[in-house]
Motif scaffolding. Structure first.
Motif, PDB file in Angstrom:
ATOM      1  N   MET A  48      61.567  53.431  72.511  1.00 51.20           N
ATOM      2  CA  MET A  48      61.339  52.890  71.166  1.00 51.20           C
ATOM      3  C   MET A  48      62.599  52.228  70.616  1.00 51.20           C
ATOM      4  SD  MET A  48      58.207  53.226  70.161  1.00 51.20           S
ATOM      5  CE  MET A  48      58.242  53.108  68.381  1.00 51.20           C
ATOM      6  N   ASN A  70      73.929  55.479  71.975  1.00 50.42           N
ATOM      7  CA  ASN A  70      73.050  56.534  72.471  1.00 50.42           C
ATOM      8  C   ASN A  70      73.918  57.704  72.908  1.00 50.42           C
ATOM      9  OD1 ASN A  70      70.144  57.109  73.300  1.00 50.42           O
ATOM     10  ND2 ASN A  70      71.270  57.647  75.156  1.00 50.42           N
ATOM     11  N   ARG A  71      73.413  58.926  72.709  1.00 47.85           N
ATOM     12  CA  ARG A  71      74.181  60.126  73.070  1.00 47.85           C
ATOM     13  C   ARG A  71      74.669  60.038  74.520  1.00 47.85           C
ATOM     14  NH1 ARG A  71      70.966  65.731  73.090  1.00 47.85           N
ATOM     15  NH2 ARG A  71      69.783  64.492  74.625  1.00 47.85           N
ATOM     16  N   THR A  72      73.771  59.651  75.422  1.00 49.47           N
ATOM     17  CA  THR A  72      74.137  59.518  76.822  1.00 49.47           C
ATOM     18  C   THR A  72      74.449  58.043  77.104  1.00 49.47           C
ATOM     19  OG1 THR A  72      72.586  61.295  77.280  1.00 49.47           O
ATOM     20  CG2 THR A  72      73.378  60.049  79.182  1.00 49.47           C
ATOM     21  N   ARG A  82      72.236  55.223  79.161  1.00 48.33           N
ATOM     22  CA  ARG A  82      71.135  54.478  78.541  1.00 48.33           C
ATOM     23  C   ARG A  82      71.637  53.202  77.866  1.00 48.33           C
ATOM     24  NH1 ARG A  82      66.021  57.129  77.967  1.00 48.33           N
ATOM     25  NH2 ARG A  82      66.318  59.319  77.485  1.00 48.33           N
ATOM     26  N   ILE A 134      57.205  53.959  61.603  1.00 51.63           N
ATOM     27  CA  ILE A 134      57.081  52.735  62.403  1.00 51.63           C
ATOM     28  C   ILE A 134      55.882  52.912  63.328  1.00 51.63           C
ATOM     29  CG2 ILE A 134      58.198  51.219  64.088  1.00 51.63           C
ATOM     30  CD1 ILE A 134      60.889  51.973  62.946  1.00 51.63           C
ATOM     31  N   GLY A 151      53.727  51.551  68.607  1.00 50.22           N
ATOM     32  CA  GLY A 151      54.148  51.953  69.949  1.00 50.22           C
ATOM     33  C   GLY A 151      55.261  51.073  70.482  1.00 50.22           C
TER      34      GLY A 151
HETATM   35  P1  NBP Z   1      62.225  60.219  72.589  1.00 53.94           P
HETATM   36  O1  NBP Z   1      61.429  60.800  71.513  1.00 53.94           O
HETATM   37  O2  NBP Z   1      61.804  60.477  74.004  1.00 53.94           O
HETATM   38  O3  NBP Z   1      63.729  60.668  72.411  1.00 53.94           O
HETATM   39  C1  NBP Z   1      64.725  60.265  73.322  1.00 53.94           C
HETATM   40  C2  NBP Z   1      65.963  59.821  72.590  1.00 53.94           C
HETATM   41  O4  NBP Z   1      66.416  60.856  71.707  1.00 53.94           O
HETATM   42  C3  NBP Z   1      67.094  59.534  73.534  1.00 53.94           C
HETATM   43  O5  NBP Z   1      67.809  58.434  73.033  1.00 53.94           O
HETATM   44  C4  NBP Z   1      67.900  60.820  73.464  1.00 53.94           C
HETATM   45  O6  NBP Z   1      69.235  60.655  73.824  1.00 53.94           O
HETATM   46  C5  NBP Z   1      67.804  61.110  72.010  1.00 53.94           C
HETATM   47  N1  NBP Z   1      68.181  62.490  71.625  1.00 53.94           N
HETATM   48  C6  NBP Z   1      67.580  63.660  71.855  1.00 53.94           C
HETATM   49 BR1  NBP Z   1      66.062  63.875  72.880  1.00 53.94          BR
HETATM   50  N2  NBP Z   1      68.190  64.696  71.326  1.00 53.94           N
HETATM   51  C7  NBP Z   1      69.289  64.184  70.742  1.00 53.94           C
HETATM   52  C8  NBP Z   1      70.371  64.752  70.034  1.00 53.94           C
HETATM   53  N3  NBP Z   1      70.408  66.055  69.790  1.00 53.94           N
HETATM   54  N4  NBP Z   1      71.327  63.929  69.590  1.00 53.94           N
HETATM   55  C9  NBP Z   1      71.265  62.612  69.832  1.00 53.94           C
HETATM   56  N5  NBP Z   1      70.268  62.001  70.489  1.00 53.94           N
HETATM   57  C10 NBP Z   1      69.296  62.784  70.947  1.00 53.94           C
HETATM   58  O7  NBP Z   1      62.358  58.634  72.382  1.00 53.94           O
HETATM   59  P2  NBP Z   1      61.229  57.564  72.057  1.00 53.94           P
HETATM   60  O8  NBP Z   1      59.999  57.845  72.825  1.00 53.94           O
HETATM   61  O9  NBP Z   1      61.892  56.247  72.181  1.00 53.94           O
HETATM   62  O10 NBP Z   1      60.898  57.826  70.528  1.00 53.94           O
HETATM   63  C11 NBP Z   1      61.850  57.730  69.480  1.00 53.94           C
HETATM   64  C12 NBP Z   1      61.199  58.084  68.165  1.00 53.94           C
HETATM   65  O11 NBP Z   1      60.118  57.192  67.935  1.00 53.94           O
HETATM   66  C13 NBP Z   1      60.583  59.484  68.123  1.00 53.94           C
HETATM   67  O12 NBP Z   1      60.753  60.025  66.856  1.00 53.94           O
HETATM   68  C14 NBP Z   1      59.133  59.259  68.390  1.00 53.94           C
HETATM   69  O13 NBP Z   1      58.298  60.241  67.798  1.00 53.94           O
HETATM   70  C15 NBP Z   1      58.915  57.920  67.774  1.00 53.94           C
HETATM   71  N6  NBP Z   1      57.857  57.205  68.487  1.00 53.94           N
HETATM   72  C16 NBP Z   1      57.048  56.429  67.816  1.00 53.94           C
HETATM   73  C17 NBP Z   1      56.071  55.740  68.457  1.00 53.94           C
HETATM   74  C18 NBP Z   1      55.209  54.891  67.681  1.00 53.94           C
HETATM   75  O14 NBP Z   1      54.220  54.369  68.163  1.00 53.94           O
HETATM   76  N7  NBP Z   1      55.559  54.672  66.455  1.00 53.94           N
HETATM   77  C19 NBP Z   1      55.884  55.823  69.823  1.00 53.94           C
HETATM   78  C20 NBP Z   1      56.712  56.589  70.490  1.00 53.94           C
HETATM   79  C21 NBP Z   1      57.705  57.280  69.809  1.00 53.94           C
HETATM   80  P3  NBP Z   1      69.704  60.872  75.357  1.00 53.94           P
HETATM   81  O15 NBP Z   1      69.462  59.574  76.030  1.00 53.94           O
HETATM   82  O16 NBP Z   1      71.136  61.199  75.244  1.00 53.94           O
HETATM   83  O17 NBP Z   1      68.882  61.986  75.923  1.00 53.94           O
END
Ligand code: NBP
Length: 481
Positions: free
Chosen positions: A13, A33-35, A38, A127, A130
């Motif tokens: 996202m 990004n934390r890591t 990415r 937001i 997707g």
């Molecule tokens: P994810 O929900 O899978 O989260 C992954 C990200 O969160 C990575 O960048 C990861 O960093 C970071 N992260 C985590 Br896990 N824990 C963390 C921490 N303690 N400190 C810092 N970073 C941390 O990602 P996504 O699927 O791209 O979704 C992002 C947001 O968008 C979510 O809230 C999700 O619910 C929402 N969303 C919305 C839709 C929509 O249709 N609107 C669809 C999908 C998601 P890393 O790389 O270091 O592990």
């Protein structure tokens, strides 16, 4: 170089949103990004975006022009709290932190209050759309201060979906208003999906048509008043053939629906607000029921009508009836969703413009649909509309669907085909329009066993019958509730 906007969290996202931002004239995007891996992947794969990558949160803050504006796209919950803490430590008063994840609105209210203490603005932005929406234009529902909207508004307008020339974003209200409206959006999405699934099931079991044939019906419906993203993708899913078995894909997918919880939030919140979102609730329940294989197996031989007892005399007329029932039930689901928005706005002190919400759902999001224009018009004509379904346009929809809707629900009951969202929407509709409801009897029962008192139709006051005494009526001090 200085960036005017930053994105924290570069999973699917966040990276798509960052690319969307970078593709718009005038934006320079900082990414963190934390890591690090990415971040590295993103900048390597998209040199055209001109991202300013940061290895640390301090570097990220330093790369942003003031007032700094950063959108967080990380896992909702603890991840969001962790990133907010990090940003608060390096940001300054006047800067803006936007949470674009799927946060629960009460968390957003809490976070906004805490961040505001530091002088930093906090915006909770729902937001929808997707991965694809994030990249090409989502529907955005931001809640926060008017001050933050001044800076953020133009940026969000630049990346939002466009519907009929208007960007699908508006300042929804303060603190949790945006995430609240996004939650209701998702609840409506649940109801819409369930209604479509019931329509498919009724047509398939009623007429024996194949998924591919039903796909054509949905594609046809998508040219008319039901035109919407969900109807469109339903046709695509039904058309799909499984490469391995050659069967329709829908026949090899396990029939147990999952969920990420936003539908449940909508129902829980609406229960607390006292709003009957029965269409949304039935959709959530239907997913729960589907995901109970042991119970379903144990119940599979329970008595019921045989499958072939149901043969509509005129299949084409039946299909048209299902279409009308779907449209009427969908209007009910939206009407209930808007009731929840009105109640939430009142409870939390948000000034939410209902017509504007319908407008920003016209593009980018999952429930985008042609008929949202009718909702905007209904609220424009009458901002104080007490129930969406009573707007003249929708009264007309209800009138046209009446007979078909009732027949379809009755057919489903006779045939033993579950249609919980269709039938509960109809029951809600009949409840709403009833002159008298048996709630009077419920009040009588409550007064009998719990002295809960009741009000009368013919005079003011609160009353109680001395049920265990001489059964005379006394006026009571307490209020009836
Ligand atoms: P994810 O929900 O899978 O989260 C992954 C990200 O969160 C990575 O960048 C990861 O960093 C970071 N992260 C985590 Br896990 N824990 C963390 C921490 N303690 N400190 C810092 N970073 C941390 O990602 P996504 O699927 O791209 O979704 C992002 C947001 O968008 C979510 O809230 C999700 O619910 C929402 N969303 C919305 C839709 C929509 O249709 N609107 C669809 C999908 C998601 P890393 O790389 O270091 O592990």
């Amino acid at each position: 170089a200085q960036a005017n906007i930053g994105v924290v969290g570069l999973a699917v996202m966040g990276s798509n949103l960052a690319r969307n931002l970078a593709s718009r004239e005038g934006n320079t995007v900082a990414v963190y990004n934390r890591t690090w891996a990415r971040t590295e992947t993103l900048i390597d794969e998209h040199p055209e975006a001109g991202f300013i990558p940061a290895k640390t949160i301090q570097e990220f803050a330093d790369s942003l022009a003031k007032p700094r504006t950063a959108i967080i796209m990380v896992q909702a919950g603890k991840g969001t709290d962790a990133v907010i803490d990090e940003l608060v430590a390096v940001f300054e008063p006047g800067d803006i932190i936007v949470d674009g994840g799927n946060a629960l609105f009460t968390d957003t209210i809490r976070r906004e209050a805490a961040v505001r203490e530091t002088g930093i603005n906090f915006v909770g932005a729902g937001i929808s759309g997707g991965e694809e929406g994030a990249l090409n234009g989502p529907s955005i529902m931001p809640g926060g201060s008017a001050e933050a909207w001044q800076t953020l508004g133009p940026i969000l307008k630049s990346i939002a979906a466009v519907a009929e020339g208007e960007p699908c974003v508006t300042h929804v209200g303060t603190d949790g208003a945006g995430h609240f409206v996004k939650m209701i959006h998702n609840g409506i999405e649940y109801a819409d999906m369930q209604l479509i699934a019931e329509a498919y099931d009724l047509i398939r079991r009623g007429t024996g048509k194949s998924p591919a044939e039903i796909a054509d019906i949905f594609a046809e419906w998508n040219k008319g008043e039901l035109e919407s993203y969900l109807i469109e993708i339903t046709a695509e899913v039904l058309k799909q053939v499984d490469a391995e078995t050659g069967k329709p894909l829908v026949d090899v997918i396990l029939d147990q629906a999952g969920s990420k919880g936003t539908g449940v939030w909508t129902v829980q919140t609406s229960l607390d607000l006292g709003i009957p979102v029965s269409g949304i609730a039935e959709a959530v329940f239907a997913r729960s029921l589907s995901s109970k294989p042991a119970q379903r197996a144990a119940a599979s031989s329970l008595p019921g009508p045989s499958e072939d007892a149901f043969k509509p005399a005129d299949p084409e007329a039946f299909i048209e009836g299902v279409r009308l029932a779907l449209y009427a039930s969908k209007v009910i689901a939206y009407s209930q969703g808007f009731d929840a928005i009105v109640a939430g706005a009142e409870q939390y002190g948000w000034d939410i413009k209902k017509g504007d919400i319908a407008k920003i759902w016209r593009g980018g999001c999952i429930i985008r649909a042609r008929f949202l224009n009718r909702i905007t018009e209904a609220y424009a004509e009458n901002p104080g509309l007490v129930a969406l379904v009573t707007a003249p346009f929708f009264v007309d929809v209800m009138a046209k669907a009446q007979t078909a809707w009732r027949n379809v629900v009755a057919d489903a009951a006779h045939a033993g085909i579950p249609a919980p969202a269709f039938s509960s929407s109809l029951a809600y509709y009949d409840g709403l329009r009833a002159d008298r409801l048996p709630a009077a009897l419920v009040q009588g029962q409550r007064d009998f066993f719990g002295a809960h008192t009741y009000k009368r139709v013919d005079k003011e006051g609160t009353f109680h019958t001395l049920w265990s005494g001489d059964r005379s009526e006394i006026e009571s001090e307490g209020s009836s509730h």
